[in-house]
Design an enzyme around this catalytic site. Structure first.
Site, mmCIF file in Angstrom:
data_model
loop_
_atom_site.group_PDB
_atom_site.id
_atom_site.type_symbol
_atom_site.label_atom_id
_atom_site.label_comp_id
_atom_site.label_asym_id
_atom_site.label_seq_id
_atom_site.Cartn_x
_atom_site.Cartn_y
_atom_site.Cartn_z
ATOM 1 N N ASP A 43 -2.162 -0.414 5.864
ATOM 2 C CA ASP A 43 -2.480 0.174 7.169
ATOM 3 C C ASP A 43 -3.953 0.394 7.427
ATOM 4 O O ASP A 43 -4.353 0.638 8.573
ATOM 5 C CB ASP A 43 -1.779 1.537 7.287
ATOM 6 C CG ASP A 43 -2.461 2.602 6.435
ATOM 7 O OD1 ASP A 43 -2.899 3.634 6.975
ATOM 8 O OD2 ASP A 43 -2.563 2.397 5.206
ATOM 9 N N ASP A 53 0.859 -1.181 0.000
ATOM 10 C CA ASP A 53 0.000 0.000 0.000
ATOM 11 C C ASP A 53 0.898 1.235 0.000
ATOM 12 O O ASP A 53 2.102 1.145 0.267
ATOM 13 C CB ASP A 53 -0.895 -0.057 1.237
ATOM 14 C CG ASP A 53 -1.728 1.187 1.434
ATOM 15 O OD1 ASP A 53 -2.295 1.692 0.445
ATOM 16 O OD2 ASP A 53 -1.804 1.666 2.585
ATOM 17 N N ASP A 63 -0.253 5.166 0.988
ATOM 18 C CA ASP A 63 -0.523 6.095 2.086
ATOM 19 C C ASP A 63 -0.639 5.366 3.421
ATOM 20 O O ASP A 63 -1.398 4.397 3.544
ATOM 21 C CB ASP A 63 -1.812 6.876 1.815
ATOM 22 C CG ASP A 63 -1.675 7.813 0.640
ATOM 23 O OD1 ASP A 63 -1.085 8.888 0.808
ATOM 24 O OD2 ASP A 63 -2.145 7.458 -0.463
#
Length: 256
Positions: free
Chosen positions: A199, A21, A23
C-alpha cells in the site's frame, strides 16, 4: 500508472508466488503500530494459501520479523523484515540480519534529541533502522523530514524513505524489491510468477521488481502507483485472497 478500477486477476496458487506487505495491506493503519490486530480467521486463511502455493509465500514488511511473528502466530512463514535488512528464508528458519545497528548510532543520537525537543514526534528504533512517526500530527511532516535529513547530513551509505506518516532511515543497499528478487532465486519460489500486494511508497520497489519478472503488482488503497492493479482497502485484500477461482476482488466474475 494504473486506473482506479483495474482489479487484479484471481490468485493461482499452482503457479504464483505470493508476497504480501503487512501494515495497510493485511491490517489497517493505526496511530500506535503495536495496536494493530488481525483476526484468527484471516491468519488461518493465510496458512491455507501458503500450503496451496507449496510454500511460495512470504511477508515483506518494514517491521521486524519478530513483530510479524507475534501478530501472525501461530503461522510460520518466510519473511523479509525492515525492508529486507533482515530475512528468514523458510518457515521456522533463522532470522538473518544483513546489517548491524551500530552503524546508526550517530543518527540515533540526533533523532533522540530531536523527538525530545518535539514530543509530538515519536522515534521507533528497529535496531537496523530508525523511524520518526508523525501520525495524528500531519502538520509535523516537514519537521520530521528535516530532522531525519539533518541526522543523516552528508553521511554516505544511508537510505531515507518516506512512508505513510513516517520518515525512515536505514543503511542503504536494500529494499523490498531486492528482497523479493532474492526470494525468487530460491525454492520454492523459483520458476513461479510473483504476486506482490502493498500500500505504501516503500512498496513501489516491490512493484518494480515484480514487473521486471512479468509478475502481478497490486496497489492497495488510493494514490499514484506503478502497480498494474488496485484493491481499494484492507477488506478488499482479504476478500481477494479468499476468493474462489474465477472471481474478482468483489466476488464478480472476471472477464475471460
Amino acid at each position: 500508472m494504473l486506473g482506479p478500477m483495474n482489479l487484479p486477476p484471481p490468485l493461482d496458487p499452482a503457479r504464483h508466488a505470493l508476497f504480501i506487505d503487512f501494515d495497510g495491506t493485511l491490517v489497517e493503519l493505526v496511530d500506535r503500530p503495536e495496536d494493530v490486530r488481525i483476526s484468527p480467521e484471516a491468519v488461518q486463511r493465510l496458512g491455507v494459501l501458503q500450503r496451496q502455493c507449496a510454500g511460495a509465500f512470504a511477508l515483506l514488511s518494514g517491521r521486524r520479523i519478530a513483530d510479524l511473528d507475534r501478530f501472525l502466530s501461530p503461522l510460520a512463514f518466510a519473511a523479509g523484515g525492515i525492508h529486507g535488512l533482515e530475512r528468514r528464508e523458510e518457515p521456522g528458519g533463522p532470522i538473518v540480519p544483513l546489517a548491524g545497528p551500530a552503524g546508526l548510532d550517530p543518527i540515533r543520537l540526533v533523532l533522540s534529541v530531536g523527538v525530545t525537543e518535539e514530543p509530538r514526534l515519536r522515534l521507533e528504533d528497529k535496531g537496523t533502522s530508525l523511524v520518526v512517526h508523525y501520525r495524528g500530527h500531519p502538520e509535523l511532516e516537514g519537521a520530521a523530514v528535516e530532522l531525519v535529513q539533518r541526522s543523516v547530513a552528508d553521511e554516505p551509505g544511508f537510505a531515507v524513505m518516506k512512508g505513510d506518516n513516517i520518515v525512515e532511515v536505514h543503511l542503504g543497499g536494500m529494499d523490498k524489491g531486492k528482497a523479493l528478487s532474492a526470494f525468487m532465486t530460491r525454492e520454492p519460489f523459483v520458476g513461479r510468477v510473483p504476486v506482490y500486494l502493498g500500500d505504501d511508497t516503500t512498496d513501489e520497489f516491490g512493484f518494480a521488481a515484480v514487473k521486471a519478472l512479468n509478475g502481478v503488482s497490486i496497489k492497495v488503497g488510493n494514490g499514484p502507483s506503478e502497480a498494474d492493479y488496485r484493491l481499494s482497502c484492507v477488506d478488499s485484500v482479504h476478500r481477494w485472497l479468499g476468493s474462489e477461482p474465477g472471481l474478482g476482488a468483489d466476488g464478480m466474475k472476471e472477464a475471460s
